[in-house]
Scaffold this active site. Structure first.
Site, PDB file in Angstrom:
ATOM      1  N   TYR A 152       7.844   2.104  -7.438  1.00  0.00           N
ATOM      2  CA  TYR A 152       7.006   0.703  -7.613  1.00  0.00           C
ATOM      3  C   TYR A 152       6.877   0.207  -8.877  1.00  0.00           C
ATOM      4  O   TYR A 152       6.929  -0.832  -9.325  1.00  0.00           O
ATOM      5  CB  TYR A 152       5.973   0.568  -6.530  1.00  0.00           C
ATOM      6  CG  TYR A 152       6.430   0.985  -5.097  1.00  0.00           C
ATOM      7  CD1 TYR A 152       7.606   0.509  -4.555  1.00  0.00           C
ATOM      8  CD2 TYR A 152       5.249   1.847  -4.403  1.00  0.00           C
ATOM      9  CE1 TYR A 152       7.644   0.848  -3.162  1.00  0.00           C
ATOM     10  CE2 TYR A 152       5.502   2.109  -3.235  1.00  0.00           C
ATOM     11  CZ  TYR A 152       6.830   1.599  -2.452  1.00  0.00           C
ATOM     12  OH  TYR A 152       6.853   1.951  -1.113  1.00  0.00           O
ATOM     13  N   GLU A 210       0.958  -1.104  -0.061  1.00  0.00           N
ATOM     14  CA  GLU A 210      -0.035  -0.035   0.024  1.00  0.00           C
ATOM     15  C   GLU A 210       1.028   1.372   0.098  1.00  0.00           C
ATOM     16  O   GLU A 210       1.869   1.291   0.621  1.00  0.00           O
ATOM     17  CB  GLU A 210      -0.876   0.014   1.418  1.00  0.00           C
ATOM     18  CG  GLU A 210      -1.908  -1.092   1.500  1.00  0.00           C
ATOM     19  CD  GLU A 210      -1.604  -2.309   2.181  1.00  0.00           C
ATOM     20  OE1 GLU A 210      -2.082  -3.429   2.056  1.00  0.00           O
ATOM     21  OE2 GLU A 210      -0.295  -2.325   2.770  1.00  0.00           O
TER      22      GLU A 210
END
Length: 182
Positions: free
Chosen positions: A116, A104
């Site tokens: 990411y 998250e």
């Protein structure tokens, strides 16, 4: 990360996440699952000149890894340290035989989202109001790993998707002298 790293990690945690910093108990609990035969956590710290400048942690359960935390000191932003810490976590996910890794990230943390994405994570959903007390949504991201066919006898095999997850060519590298350890 070891128990003696908790205090300096907490200082960095409070500086970076003043509204939703982890408590000492949260780190102690995670580290309790990082040692021994049933270990299913991997926590690392990065040090530069004797100072902790980053840390990261992964939990692994039933073939799924979950990035619990990853952070770098502000003076290390843009140095590649975050990528290096994430690489450590993905190596741990491979060792834990994870077929996917979840995380998250705050919807307003575009810098982390770009990191990411460079590693192959893709958005899969949202967690409304996940970060409290600020009531900030979390973007849920996933990196999947397809099982490879068994290697032929005598074949060294190829790297798995998680093992080879590297930032794009030309990405900055970690600063000289920065070392990571568990």
């Amino acid at each position: 990360m070891r128990w003696w790293d908790i205090e300096p990690v907490l200082e960095l945690e409070a500086e970076l996440f003043p509204e939703d910093a982890w408590s000492p108990g949260m780190f102690w609990s995670e580290l309790a699952h990082a040692r021994g035969p049933g270990a299913n956590r991997r926590y690392v710290v990065a040090e530069l000149d004797g100072r902790i400048v980053g840390y990261a942690g992964l939990a692994a359960v039933d073939g799924t890894g979950d990035v619990q935390t990853i952070a770098t000191a502000r003076d290390q932003w843009g140095t590649g340290l975050g990528a290096r810490l994430l690489t450590e976590l993905l190596s741990a996910a491979t060792a834990f035989e994870c077929h996917e890794v979840l995380l998250e990230v705050r919807v307003d943390n575009l810098r982390a989202q770009r990191l990411y994405e460079r590693f192959g994570f893709v958005p899969i959903g949202f967690r409304r109001g996940y970060y409290q007390p600020g009531n900030v949504d979390a973007l849920v991201m996933r990196l999947t790993h397809e099982p490879e066919p068994p290697a032929e006898p005598g074949d060294a095999g190829s790297a798995t998707a998680l093992e080879s997850a590297e930032p794009a060519a030309g990405s900055p590298s970690a600063p000289q002298g920065t070392q990571t350890h568990g």
